[in-house]
Design an enzyme around this catalytic site. Structure first.
Site, PDB file in Angstrom:
ATOM      1  N   ASP A  71       0.870  -1.168   0.000  1.00  0.00           N
ATOM      2  CA  ASP A  71       0.000   0.000   0.000  1.00  0.00           C
ATOM      3  C   ASP A  71       0.907   1.217   0.000  1.00  0.00           C
ATOM      4  OD1 ASP A  71      -2.587   1.187  -0.026  1.00  0.00           O
ATOM      5  OD2 ASP A  71      -2.290   1.789   2.052  1.00  0.00           O
TER       6      ASP A  71
HETATM    7  O1  LIG Z   1      -4.399  -2.461  -4.221  1.00  0.00           O
HETATM    8  P1  LIG Z   1      -3.639  -2.762  -5.490  1.00  0.00           P
HETATM    9  O2  LIG Z   1      -4.408  -3.612  -6.437  1.00  0.00           O
HETATM   10  O3  LIG Z   1      -2.267  -3.282  -5.236  1.00  0.00           O
HETATM   11  O4  LIG Z   1      -3.406  -1.384  -6.297  1.00  0.00           O
HETATM   12  P2  LIG Z   1      -3.715   0.144  -5.938  1.00  0.00           P
HETATM   13  O5  LIG Z   1      -3.490   0.939  -7.181  1.00  0.00           O
HETATM   14  O6  LIG Z   1      -5.043   0.278  -5.265  1.00  0.00           O
HETATM   15  O7  LIG Z   1      -2.540   0.460  -4.972  1.00  0.00           O
HETATM   16  P3  LIG Z   1      -2.427   1.302  -3.631  1.00  0.00           P
HETATM   17  O8  LIG Z   1      -3.633   1.133  -2.789  1.00  0.00           O
HETATM   18  O9  LIG Z   1      -1.091   0.964  -3.083  1.00  0.00           O
HETATM   19  O10 LIG Z   1      -2.410   2.814  -4.141  1.00  0.00           O
HETATM   20  C1  LIG Z   1      -1.237   3.419  -4.599  1.00  0.00           C
HETATM   21  C2  LIG Z   1      -1.587   4.756  -5.175  1.00  0.00           C
HETATM   22  O11 LIG Z   1      -0.384   5.487  -5.434  1.00  0.00           O
HETATM   23  C3  LIG Z   1      -0.314   5.799  -6.815  1.00  0.00           C
HETATM   24  N1  LIG Z   1       1.061   5.825  -7.342  1.00  0.00           N
HETATM   25  C4  LIG Z   1       1.414   6.460  -8.460  1.00  0.00           C
HETATM   26  N2  LIG Z   1       2.724   6.347  -8.709  1.00  0.00           N
HETATM   27  C5  LIG Z   1       3.242   5.616  -7.728  1.00  0.00           C
HETATM   28  C6  LIG Z   1       4.567   5.153  -7.440  1.00  0.00           C
HETATM   29  O12 LIG Z   1       5.594   5.436  -8.241  1.00  0.00           O
HETATM   30  N3  LIG Z   1       4.760   4.405  -6.357  1.00  0.00           N
HETATM   31  C7  LIG Z   1       3.731   4.114  -5.547  1.00  0.00           C
HETATM   32  N4  LIG Z   1       2.438   4.525  -5.758  1.00  0.00           N
HETATM   33  C8  LIG Z   1       2.183   5.273  -6.837  1.00  0.00           C
HETATM   34  C9  LIG Z   1      -1.161   4.734  -7.482  1.00  0.00           C
HETATM   35  O13 LIG Z   1      -1.610   5.171  -8.740  1.00  0.00           O
HETATM   36  C10 LIG Z   1      -2.301   4.590  -6.488  1.00  0.00           C
HETATM   37  O14 LIG Z   1      -3.225   5.655  -6.626  1.00  0.00           O
END
Ligand SMILES: O=P(O)(O)OP(=O)(O)OP(=O)(O)OC[C@H]1O[C@@H](n2cnc3c(O)ncnc32)[C@H](O)[C@@H]1O
Length: 209
Positions: A71
């Site tokens: 996350d």
């Molecule tokens: O729960 P899963 O399916 O793994 O996927 P998610 O996209 O919901 O994942 P997260 O809850 O971890 O949310 C991470 C957010 O951070 C954003 N993000 C963008 N660039 C990123 C980066 O380089 N590293 C980490 N997060 C990034 C991503 O698009 C999400 O909106």
């Protein structure tokens, strides 16, 4: 070691596969082994809890595998009431990396530009968490998107003490600043240390037949 990742985010899966490969570990998406599932809804308390909930959920379905979940989120000093653990949910109206990068630039326009980015990676086995590791990056938000080696956050995050965005660096240059790499390194170090300790115990106390 082989890990199964509980994620539906293809960019995240790709980046973590690239990072884990450096340590000779392999990551496969859980969807290679199971039909796609709906994850438990994310809470508002902590990255650690959100990552753990996803890892436990898939670990209960694949108890013999080492399951990881990540996350991540971005906390803006100027707007602490939004984003953070809610980043993915708060950015749903900005679906492309260009749209959410522009939105973040607008949020800090004329204000304090500093940020804290965090990733928590949880690792579960047999439905229980064995470790949660965090990676943190502090810095400031760029005034415009810069760089071609990455998109979205990478084009606007400038690590503390530097002038370039992550996307203006090569993978080798930006690797030490990646929150996912920082968290992964701690997790892999912990698992290796535990494995080595178990091996030492077995070698010092060989089973008597
Ligand atoms: O729960 P899963 O399916 O793994 O996927 P998610 O996209 O919901 O994942 P997260 O809850 O971890 O949310 C991470 C957010 O951070 C954003 N993000 C963008 N660039 C990123 C980066 O380089 N590293 C980490 N997060 C990034 C991503 O698009 C999400 O909106």
């Amino acid at each position: 070691m082989q890990f199964v990742i509980a994620s539906h985010n293809q960019a995240k899966i790709k980046e973590l596969q690239q990072i884990f490969r450096i340590y000779n570990n392999e990551i496969i998406p859980y969807t290679d082994l199971l039909p796609k599932k709906k994850f438990p809804p994310e809470g508002n308390r902590s990255y650690e809890e959100n990552a753990s909930d996803k890892a436990i959920f898939i670990s209960e379905l694949l108890p013999d595998k080492l399951v990881i979940a990540d996350d991540s989120g971005l906390l803006l000093t100027a707007r602490p009431e939004i984003l953070g653990v809610r980043t993915a949910r708060d950015l749903t109206n900005y679906p492309t990396p260009h749209q959410y990068a522009q939105h973040i630039i607008r949020l800090v326009q004329g204000k304090d530009r500093t940020f804290i980015m965090q990733t928590s990676i949880a690792c579960a086995h047999q439905g229980k968490i064995i470790k949660v590791a965090d990676g943190i990056l502090k810095g400031r938000i760029a005034r415009t998107e810069r760089g071609i080696n990455g998109e979205g956050f990478s084009r606007i995050l400038i690590p503390c003490g530097l002038t370039k965005t992550l996307a203006q660096m090569t993978f080798e240059e930006c690797y030490p600043y990646l929150t996912r790499a920082r968290a992964a390194e701690k997790l892999i170090g912990f698992l290796k240390e535990n494995h080595d300790q178990r091996q030492t115990k077995v070698n010092n106390h060989p089973r008597e037949n």
